[in-house]
Scaffold this motif. Structure first.
Motif, PDB file in Angstrom:
ATOM      1  N   TYR A  82      45.667  34.959  41.056  1.00 33.45           N
ATOM      2  CA  TYR A  82      44.347  34.595  41.888  1.00 33.45           C
ATOM      3  C   TYR A  82      43.328  34.411  40.919  1.00 33.45           C
ATOM      4  O   TYR A  82      42.972  35.179  39.966  1.00 33.45           O
ATOM      5  CB  TYR A  82      44.094  35.605  42.889  1.00 33.45           C
ATOM      6  CG  TYR A  82      43.809  36.884  42.394  1.00 33.45           C
ATOM      7  CD1 TYR A  82      42.493  37.487  42.010  1.00 33.45           C
ATOM      8  CD2 TYR A  82      44.721  38.123  42.278  1.00 33.45           C
ATOM      9  CE1 TYR A  82      42.151  38.822  41.584  1.00 33.45           C
ATOM     10  CE2 TYR A  82      44.507  39.242  41.806  1.00 33.45           C
ATOM     11  CZ  TYR A  82      43.265  39.579  41.163  1.00 33.45           C
ATOM     12  OH  TYR A  82      42.887  40.767  40.944  1.00 33.45           O
ATOM     13  N   LEU A  83      42.130  33.769  41.407  1.00 33.52           N
ATOM     14  CA  LEU A  83      40.988  33.324  40.626  1.00 33.52           C
ATOM     15  C   LEU A  83      39.803  33.620  41.701  1.00 33.52           C
ATOM     16  O   LEU A  83      39.619  32.878  42.658  1.00 33.52           O
ATOM     17  CB  LEU A  83      40.790  32.069  40.249  1.00 33.52           C
ATOM     18  CG  LEU A  83      39.428  31.598  39.311  1.00 33.52           C
ATOM     19  CD1 LEU A  83      39.520  32.429  38.125  1.00 33.52           C
ATOM     20  CD2 LEU A  83      39.850  29.965  39.242  1.00 33.52           C
TER      21      LEU A  83
ATOM     22  N   ALA B 128      41.982  33.735  35.936  1.00 30.15           N
ATOM     23  CA  ALA B 128      43.091  33.806  36.749  1.00 30.15           C
ATOM     24  C   ALA B 128      43.702  35.028  36.349  1.00 30.15           C
ATOM     25  O   ALA B 128      44.253  35.021  35.400  1.00 30.15           O
ATOM     26  CB  ALA B 128      43.796  32.666  37.029  1.00 30.15           C
TER      27      ALA B 128
ATOM     28  N   ALA C 114      43.900  31.481  32.306  1.00 29.81           N
ATOM     29  CA  ALA C 114      44.864  32.559  32.878  1.00 29.81           C
ATOM     30  C   ALA C 114      45.430  33.439  32.081  1.00 29.81           C
ATOM     31  O   ALA C 114      45.671  33.233  30.693  1.00 29.81           O
ATOM     32  CB  ALA C 114      45.912  31.702  33.748  1.00 29.81           C
TER      33      ALA C 114
END
Length: 222
Positions: A153-154, A161, A96
């Motif tokens: 969001y991924l 992400a 992330a």
């Protein structure tokens, strides 16, 4: 579990956990190789909600000797007691971004290790996540610290992400322009902001509201 999970309700629920109830510490781990094991986390859920968690310590018995696992070794941890509720508490180990994008850094670097993020939306094309976050609002006389959430969001064709919002009580100038910048990979969302279908107030009240729209309108890049 194709739905938005309401974090506020989840936080209210876990705040009532009893300190000495072993069930509140019980977790199910899915390892990177697909192996599933159960054990006890070294802290109950309420105390585990903190930013950028990259490891967890699990014991076979309640308060027994622990084994440490990293996000490279474990891909999902579920708090077992929550799985019977409508708001299951699930964390995925995810690469992330360390911060929100901006005009000078549109694709911020990810954390060096996968971090455990709270799953808040599970769709076909997009997964939504949240991570506890500390927001500092500066005023002339003091600094206000707010414990809140950062949203990610991924995409199904990505392995990182992307951060798209930090909950904040501070005033954000040109909010409409800011939203369009964060949604720039989703033309339908930009259009909905332009025509007023999504307003700044709506988005700030529920940042996860955009995840189902991302999911159904996303077109994988060639």
């Amino acid at each position: 579990m194709k739905k938005i999970l309401l974090l506020l309700v989840g936080l209210i629920a876990v705040s009532a956990f009893a300190d000495d109830n072993p069930d509140e510490y019980r977790v199910r781990l899915t390892k990177a190789d697909g192996t599933v094991i159960e054990g006890y986390n070294d802290t109950r859920l309420k105390n585990w909600l903190k930013p950028a968690v990259t490891t967890l310590s699990i014991s076979e018995e309640y308060k027994g000797p622990t084994t440490k696992y990293s996000g490279e070794e474990v891909k999902r941890v579920e708090f077992v007691k929550s799985l019977i509720d409508s708001i299951p508490v699930v964390f995925d180990a995810v690469k992330a971004q360390t911060k929100l994008p901006n005009l000078f850094s549109k694709n911020p670097k990810p954390y060096k290790q996968p971090v455990f993020l709270r799953l808040v939306y599970d769709g076909e094309n997009v997964k939504g996540y949240a991570m506890p976050y500390t927001d500092h609002t500066m005023t002339p006389n003091r600094t206000v610290i707010l414990f809140t959430w950062r949203y990610f969001y991924l995409l199904k064709d990505s392995d990182i992400a992307k951060a798209y919002w930090d909950d904040t009580d501070g005033v954000i100038p040109n909010m409409k322009k800011v939203m369009k910048f964060y949604f720039r990979d989703f033309p339908k969302l930009v259009e909905m902001v332009d025509n007023g279908e999504i307003t700044a107030d709506m988005f700030r009240d529920n940042p996860a509201m955009v995840l189902p729209i991302m999911d159904r309108t996303y077109s994988p890049k060639n």
